[in-house]
Design a protein around this motif. Structure first.
Motif, PDB file in Angstrom:
ATOM      1  N   LEU A 117      -6.914   7.520   5.479  1.00 19.66           N
ATOM      2  CA  LEU A 117      -6.811   7.550   3.932  1.00 19.66           C
ATOM      3  C   LEU A 117      -5.049   7.244   3.633  1.00 19.66           C
ATOM      4  O   LEU A 117      -4.753   6.587   2.896  1.00 19.66           O
ATOM      5  N   VAL A 118      -4.439   7.662   4.619  1.00 15.87           N
ATOM      6  CA  VAL A 118      -3.088   7.632   4.355  1.00 15.87           C
ATOM      7  C   VAL A 118      -2.725   6.489   4.734  1.00 15.87           C
ATOM      8  O   VAL A 118      -1.810   5.630   3.598  1.00 15.87           O
ATOM      9  N   ARG A 119      -2.902   5.646   5.817  1.00 14.17           N
ATOM     10  CA  ARG A 119      -2.585   4.302   5.733  1.00 14.17           C
ATOM     11  C   ARG A 119      -3.327   3.291   4.775  1.00 14.17           C
ATOM     12  O   ARG A 119      -2.651   2.502   4.311  1.00 14.17           O
ATOM     13  N   TRP A 120      -4.450   3.458   4.245  1.00 15.42           N
ATOM     14  CA  TRP A 120      -4.889   2.951   3.344  1.00 15.42           C
ATOM     15  C   TRP A 120      -4.087   2.950   1.919  1.00 15.42           C
ATOM     16  O   TRP A 120      -3.954   1.869   1.496  1.00 15.42           O
ATOM     17  N   LEU A 121      -3.776   3.942   1.741  1.00 16.07           N
ATOM     18  CA  LEU A 121      -2.787   4.148   0.306  1.00 16.07           C
ATOM     19  C   LEU A 121      -1.458   3.377   0.582  1.00 16.07           C
ATOM     20  O   LEU A 121      -0.996   2.737  -0.372  1.00 16.07           O
ATOM     21  N   VAL A 122      -0.975   3.799   1.759  1.00 13.38           N
ATOM     22  CA  VAL A 122       0.431   3.140   2.046  1.00 13.38           C
ATOM     23  C   VAL A 122       0.258   1.772   1.993  1.00 13.38           C
ATOM     24  O   VAL A 122       1.109   0.862   1.524  1.00 13.38           O
ATOM     25  N   ALA A 123      -0.880   0.876   2.495  1.00 13.56           N
ATOM     26  CA  ALA A 123      -1.115  -0.265   2.325  1.00 13.56           C
ATOM     27  C   ALA A 123      -1.113  -0.979   1.199  1.00 13.56           C
ATOM     28  O   ALA A 123      -0.888  -2.284   0.905  1.00 13.56           O
ATOM     29  N   ARG A 124      -1.492   0.012   0.142  1.00 11.01           N
ATOM     30  CA  ARG A 124      -1.671  -0.349  -1.426  1.00 11.01           C
ATOM     31  C   ARG A 124      -0.325  -0.172  -2.232  1.00 11.01           C
ATOM     32  O   ARG A 124      -0.362  -0.269  -3.356  1.00 11.01           O
TER      33      ARG A 124
END
Length: 580
Positions: free
Chosen positions: A253-260
């Motif tokens: 979820l961390v990577r997913w948020l950072v990517a957005r």
């Protein structure tokens, strides 16, 4: 005048407590006296209730007659719905259970289970709590003695054992011997060694920008040229390690948020030892949530913060948010609570056996150890879903010799943490037993706080099959707040429902927003009215975060704030996550 004995002979009280703690170690912190007293009360009241006894006898006769009428069809393997009771019970989902004689084994067991459960209900003179305890115990017994859990009555086991020529039993014995050795030596479960923190799990790039005696604060490296102005601070539960939010790269979820375009911070809690026995619940608010907010403010001054809390981390975030509202601290842009309870009146089966006696036993155990150990906690959680987490797993691993492949989530679930003695006692008494937070009796720094004071938007998420934080219990926050509240009910359980990456293409959720001043909707009416949506709730949350952020994007912040004393101390995932 006789002096108080405690003041003169404290060693006697200490001796008694040490003896109780030794007994608690044997039972892993479970008070079997509570169960025995529940059984005694139920048996006594049933014995003096001839009407209930007559009802049970009549029910037995009727069900036996129906079974006798259906028996010829069952023996002939006829596809008649009356031959085997229609059920969604996963224990008897295999096609082999529709054939003689196994269809009668399943039918008899389900009839017996229904009869015993009815025997625990509506017995005159039995307290409602005792009825709940007895129903729970009957379900446990029914799971234990189910023909699905008896190898020589289970057609799937018999078939696979015959096909393997008994080799499956040998593999099962090897699995049992390996697991026993791992448990005695304190090693992780088989397969967990394939998941190494910092190598193939917990790999999102970032820096530890602050550390104290309770937690490390991790700031994640940006992945976009511009970011939302408001950062996201995640407060995990300290009953487990934080990296459920950063498992494999595909399920982070961390990577997913950072990517957005979100700047993400997360708390990595320290795994307490006996030296941390006096750490309090409020220490987790001050040294955890508030210290993290202060650090984020130093890195990103004059920016409001989206705060997100999971499970117990969500509960302490709600406490912190209510305290901040009382103190006119307006640093929060929003509050997100994931599978987090603020009212514990309907906390599910976990609450059934959590009374004064059980808490006292746990307190004696923690007084001796300084903490509550991981095995002592997992035993209680596993009992809530014994058929899935105990019996079926044992049969598959030790009888069929089929070990389920370890997953990143399974490796995380086995990497548990301890609970400080004082904190856990305050949590159990103040929240579970006395339910002070929603009742307006929870004091912070000597003054009562109110959830109603929270004025920032709230994103409240619950999971449909949560046995730790039942969704109706989570939903009750809508009774105690009058701010904008978006409630989401997602498929899955306490952990799987949270980690549901959109690329997996599974899951569903319901979502509705209640505006300030809008009338209350009960949970059943809400669930009936909210439209189901396919996919992951992550997209809905990200859109919600974006809608409650400033529209203009800004350059990414620096890692830490060197000029203000927040020098990056280590690469993510830091050091606290590595302690066992």
């Amino acid at each position: 005048m006789c002096p108080q004995s405690d003041a003169i002979f404290p060693q006697f009280k200490t001796y008694d407590r040490a003896l109780r703690a030794a007994g608690a170690r044997i039972t892993r912190g479970v008070s079997y006296r509570v169960m025995l007293e529940a059984w005694a009360e139920w048996a006594e009241q049933l014995a003096i209730s001839p009407g209930k006894q007559a009802e049970l006898v009549m029910r037995a006769w009727i069900e036996s007659g129906r079974f006798a009428l259906d028996l010829p069809r069952a023996m002939a393997n006829e596809a008649d719905k009356r031959a085997v009771k229609p059920t969604e019970d996963r224990r008897f989902s295999s096609p082999e259970w529709t054939k003689w004689p196994f269809n009668t084994f399943a039918k008899l067991h389900m009839m017996s289970e229904d009869w015993w459960l009815e025997a625990t209900r509506h017995v005159p003179g039995v307290a409602q709590r005792t009825q709940g305890e007895m129903e729970f115990l009957m379900r446990q017994a029914a799971d234990m003695w189910s023909p699905a859990n008896i190898p020589w009555l289970n057609p799937t086991i018999l078939s696979k054992t015959a096909q393997s020529g008994g080799v499956s039993l040998l593999r099962g014995m090897q699995n049992w011997w390996e697991d026993l050795g791992r448990e005695l030596s304190g090693e992780p479960p088989a397969g967990a060694e394939a998941f190494v923190i910092g190598e193939n799990i917990v790999t999102a790039p970032g820096k530890v920008v602050m550390r104290n005696d309770l937690m490390e604060l991790i700031q994640y490296a940006p992945d976009t040229e511009t970011v939302f102005a408001e950062p996201v601070l995640i407060v995990p539960a300290w009953i487990m390690k934080y990296y459920i939010f950063d498992l494999s790269p595909e399920a982070s979820l961390v990577r997913w948020l950072v990517a957005r375009g979100h700047t993400v911070f997360i708390i990595s809690w320290k795994n307490p030892s006996h030296r941390d026995r006096d750490v309090s619940l409020d220490d987790y608010r001050l040294g955890g949530v508030m210290a993290a907010l202060d650090a984020v403010e130093l890195i990103l001054p004059e920016r409001k913060i989206h705060a997100c809390g999971y499970c117990l981390g969500g509960t302490i975030l709600a406490i912190a948010a209510a305290t901040m509202a009382r103190e006119h601290d307006e640093r929060l842009a929003s509050v997100t609570l994931l599978a987090a309870q603020t009212d514990f009146a309907d906390a599910g089966d976990l609450l059934l056996f959590l009374d004064e006696r059980q808490v006292a036993l746990l307190e004696d155990l923690m007084w001796d150890q300084g903490y509550l150990d991981t095995q002592q906690m997992s035993a209680a959680f596993n009992a809530l879903r014994s058929n899935e987490l105990i019996w079926s797993k044992m049969l598959k691993t030790y009888i069929l010799g089929e070990r389920e492949p370890m997953t990143a989530l399974g490796a995380w679930n086995s990497d548990q943490t301890r609970m400080p003695a004082r904190m856990h006692s305050e949590y159990l008494r103040g929240l579970f037993l006395e339910n002070r937070l929603s009742a307006g009796r929870f004091a912070v720094e000597g003054r009562v706080i109110a959830l109603h004071d929270i004025r920032v938007p709230i994103f409240l998420l619950a999971t449909a099959r949560d046995h730790i934080a039942p969704w109706r219990s989570v939903y009750k926050l809508s009774l105690f707040t009058d701010t904008e509240l978006t409630f989401v009910l997602t498929s899955g359980g306490h952990n799987v429902g949270i980690i549901n990456p959109p690329d997996a293409g599974i899951g569903s959720y319901q979502i509705e927003t209640r505006q300030p001043g809008q009338r209350y909707t009960d949970p059943e009416s809400w669930a009936a009215a909210a439209m189901p949506r396919d996919g992951s709730w992550w997209h809905a949350w990200q859109r919600w975060l974006a809608s409650h952020s400033k529209p203009a994007r800004v350059p990414p912040p620096s890692m830490g704030a060197v000029g203000k004393g927040l020098v990056p101390l280590a690469d993510a995932p830091g050091t606290y996550v590595l302690t066992s």
